[in-house]
Design an enzyme around this catalytic site. Sequence first.
Site, PDB file in Angstrom:
ATOM      1  N   PRO A  69      -3.947  -2.480  -6.627  1.00  0.00           N
ATOM      2  CA  PRO A  69      -3.045  -3.540  -7.060  1.00  0.00           C
ATOM      3  C   PRO A  69      -1.929  -3.844  -6.065  1.00  0.00           C
ATOM      4  O   PRO A  69      -1.380  -2.953  -5.426  1.00  0.00           O
ATOM      5  CB  PRO A  69      -2.453  -2.999  -8.372  1.00  0.00           C
ATOM      6  CG  PRO A  69      -2.695  -1.539  -8.341  1.00  0.00           C
ATOM      7  CD  PRO A  69      -3.949  -1.332  -7.540  1.00  0.00           C
ATOM      8  N   TYR A 117       6.317  -2.244   3.687  1.00  0.00           N
ATOM      9  CA  TYR A 117       4.876  -2.335   3.992  1.00  0.00           C
ATOM     10  C   TYR A 117       4.558  -3.105   5.266  1.00  0.00           C
ATOM     11  O   TYR A 117       3.399  -3.212   5.647  1.00  0.00           O
ATOM     12  CB  TYR A 117       4.138  -2.960   2.795  1.00  0.00           C
ATOM     13  CG  TYR A 117       4.266  -2.111   1.543  1.00  0.00           C
ATOM     14  CD1 TYR A 117       3.722  -0.827   1.510  1.00  0.00           C
ATOM     15  CD2 TYR A 117       4.950  -2.574   0.424  1.00  0.00           C
ATOM     16  CE1 TYR A 117       3.854  -0.030   0.386  1.00  0.00           C
ATOM     17  CE2 TYR A 117       5.082  -1.786  -0.710  1.00  0.00           C
ATOM     18  CZ  TYR A 117       4.540  -0.517  -0.719  1.00  0.00           C
ATOM     19  OH  TYR A 117       4.662   0.280  -1.825  1.00  0.00           O
ATOM     20  N   HIS A 120      -0.757   7.105  -8.583  1.00  0.00           N
ATOM     21  CA  HIS A 120       0.204   7.979  -9.257  1.00  0.00           C
ATOM     22  C   HIS A 120       0.001   8.031 -10.767  1.00  0.00           C
ATOM     23  O   HIS A 120       0.762   8.703 -11.466  1.00  0.00           O
ATOM     24  CB  HIS A 120       1.637   7.500  -8.947  1.00  0.00           C
ATOM     25  CG  HIS A 120       1.827   7.086  -7.515  1.00  0.00           C
ATOM     26  ND1 HIS A 120       1.650   7.953  -6.460  1.00  0.00           N
ATOM     27  CD2 HIS A 120       2.157   5.879  -6.947  1.00  0.00           C
ATOM     28  CE1 HIS A 120       1.871   7.304  -5.317  1.00  0.00           C
ATOM     29  NE2 HIS A 120       2.172   6.049  -5.595  1.00  0.00           N
ATOM     30  N   ASP A 133     -11.437  10.353 -11.871  1.00  0.00           N
ATOM     31  CA  ASP A 133     -12.714  10.767 -12.477  1.00  0.00           C
ATOM     32  C   ASP A 133     -13.885   9.996 -11.873  1.00  0.00           C
ATOM     33  O   ASP A 133     -14.974  10.555 -11.682  1.00  0.00           O
ATOM     34  CB  ASP A 133     -12.687  10.550 -13.997  1.00  0.00           C
ATOM     35  CG  ASP A 133     -11.974  11.687 -14.723  1.00  0.00           C
ATOM     36  OD1 ASP A 133     -11.680  12.724 -14.092  1.00  0.00           O
ATOM     37  OD2 ASP A 133     -11.725  11.536 -15.939  1.00  0.00           O
ATOM     38  N   GLU A 170      -8.069   9.069   1.004  1.00  0.00           N
ATOM     39  CA  GLU A 170      -6.970   8.347   0.335  1.00  0.00           C
ATOM     40  C   GLU A 170      -6.001   7.874   1.404  1.00  0.00           C
ATOM     41  O   GLU A 170      -5.592   8.670   2.251  1.00  0.00           O
ATOM     42  CB  GLU A 170      -6.272   9.308  -0.633  1.00  0.00           C
ATOM     43  CG  GLU A 170      -5.010   8.744  -1.263  1.00  0.00           C
ATOM     44  CD  GLU A 170      -4.285   9.774  -2.139  1.00  0.00           C
ATOM     45  OE1 GLU A 170      -4.894  10.788  -2.549  1.00  0.00           O
ATOM     46  OE2 GLU A 170      -3.085   9.557  -2.387  1.00  0.00           O
ATOM     47  N   LEU A 190      -0.066   2.978   3.200  1.00  0.00           N
ATOM     48  CA  LEU A 190       0.658   2.376   4.319  1.00  0.00           C
ATOM     49  C   LEU A 190       1.970   3.113   4.551  1.00  0.00           C
ATOM     50  O   LEU A 190       2.331   3.452   5.681  1.00  0.00           O
ATOM     51  CB  LEU A 190       0.939   0.903   4.014  1.00  0.00           C
ATOM     52  CG  LEU A 190      -0.301   0.000   3.951  1.00  0.00           C
ATOM     53  CD1 LEU A 190      -0.085  -1.123   2.961  1.00  0.00           C
ATOM     54  CD2 LEU A 190      -0.631  -0.529   5.323  1.00  0.00           C
ATOM     55  N   ARG A 202       6.221   8.823  -6.624  1.00  0.00           N
ATOM     56  CA  ARG A 202       5.152   8.540  -5.654  1.00  0.00           C
ATOM     57  C   ARG A 202       4.654   9.816  -4.961  1.00  0.00           C
ATOM     58  O   ARG A 202       3.725   9.775  -4.156  1.00  0.00           O
ATOM     59  CB  ARG A 202       5.631   7.535  -4.600  1.00  0.00           C
ATOM     60  CG  ARG A 202       5.942   6.173  -5.159  1.00  0.00           C
ATOM     61  CD  ARG A 202       6.267   5.182  -4.056  1.00  0.00           C
ATOM     62  NE  ARG A 202       7.108   4.112  -4.556  1.00  0.00           N
ATOM     63  CZ  ARG A 202       6.673   3.002  -5.160  1.00  0.00           C
ATOM     64  NH1 ARG A 202       5.375   2.813  -5.318  1.00  0.00           N
ATOM     65  NH2 ARG A 202       7.513   2.080  -5.591  1.00  0.00           N
TER      66      ARG A 202
HETATM   67  C1  DQA Z   1       1.069   2.432  -1.464  1.00  0.00           C
HETATM   68  C2  DQA Z   1       2.148   3.358  -2.036  1.00  0.00           C
HETATM   69  C3  DQA Z   1       2.194   3.258  -3.541  1.00  0.00           C
HETATM   70  O1  DQA Z   1       3.183   4.121  -4.059  1.00  0.00           O
HETATM   71  C4  DQA Z   1       2.500   1.853  -3.968  1.00  0.00           C
HETATM   72  O2  DQA Z   1       2.486   1.743  -5.371  1.00  0.00           O
HETATM   73  C5  DQA Z   1       1.592   0.858  -3.342  1.00  0.00           C
HETATM   74  C6  DQA Z   1       1.248   1.003  -1.943  1.00  0.00           C
HETATM   75  C7  DQA Z   1       1.080   2.412   0.069  1.00  0.00           C
HETATM   76  O3  DQA Z   1       0.107   1.942   0.632  1.00  0.00           O
HETATM   77  O4  DQA Z   1       2.050   2.841   0.687  1.00  0.00           O
HETATM   78  O5  DQA Z   1       1.204  -0.129  -3.966  1.00  0.00           O
HETATM   79  O6  DQA Z   1      -0.192   2.916  -1.888  1.00  0.00           O
END
Ligand code: DQA
Length: 155
Positions: free
Chosen positions: A17, A30, A87, A94, A105, A108, A118
């Site tokens: 998302p 970001y 999170h 699952d 995983e 950014l 987080r």
């Molecule tokens: C994220 C970090 C997450 O905490 C955040 O909700 C995002 C982006 C990142 O790529 O840094 O949507 O996954």
Amino acid sequence: MQLSPSGPIKVLVIHGPNLNLLGMREPDVYGSVTFYELNELIVQEGKRIGCEVRIEQSNHEGVLIDQIHDARDWADAIVINAGAYTHTSIAIADALRAVRLPTIEVHLSNVHSREAYRHVSYLAAVVTGQISGFGPHSYLLAVNAAKRLVDEGRF
Ligand code: DQA
């Protein structure tokens, strides 16, 4: 381009998302690379190292789960930035547990230097490894890690 003996490996890259808004979303956190530009970088890196990359994005947890399930039929590895679902989502964890593909995983931002909520990842215990904090380069590192894992049969 380096090829595995059996041809390019196939990597599913999943964006969760809000990642579709990259470039205009909180650029101080970001960066300014757009979602489109990021995906171009990922595809180019994949080509360079011998990976065929398929990219999916959804803002919906169930859709992300379906994409993970579908990967069973064609992918050699998964790279996932589940965004905030990282999170919160036992269901995505699952799904990854069920498909048993090597999975990286990515984030950014450096999630560990941000808010405490987080610091928790429901995916961490399921994935092969995590890459966090390198901006768009996190994904490129992850595609390289996926290639290496598959080439070495390490999963
Ligand atoms: C994220 C970090 C997450 O905490 C955040 O909700 C995002 C982006 C990142 O790529 O840094 O949507 O996954």
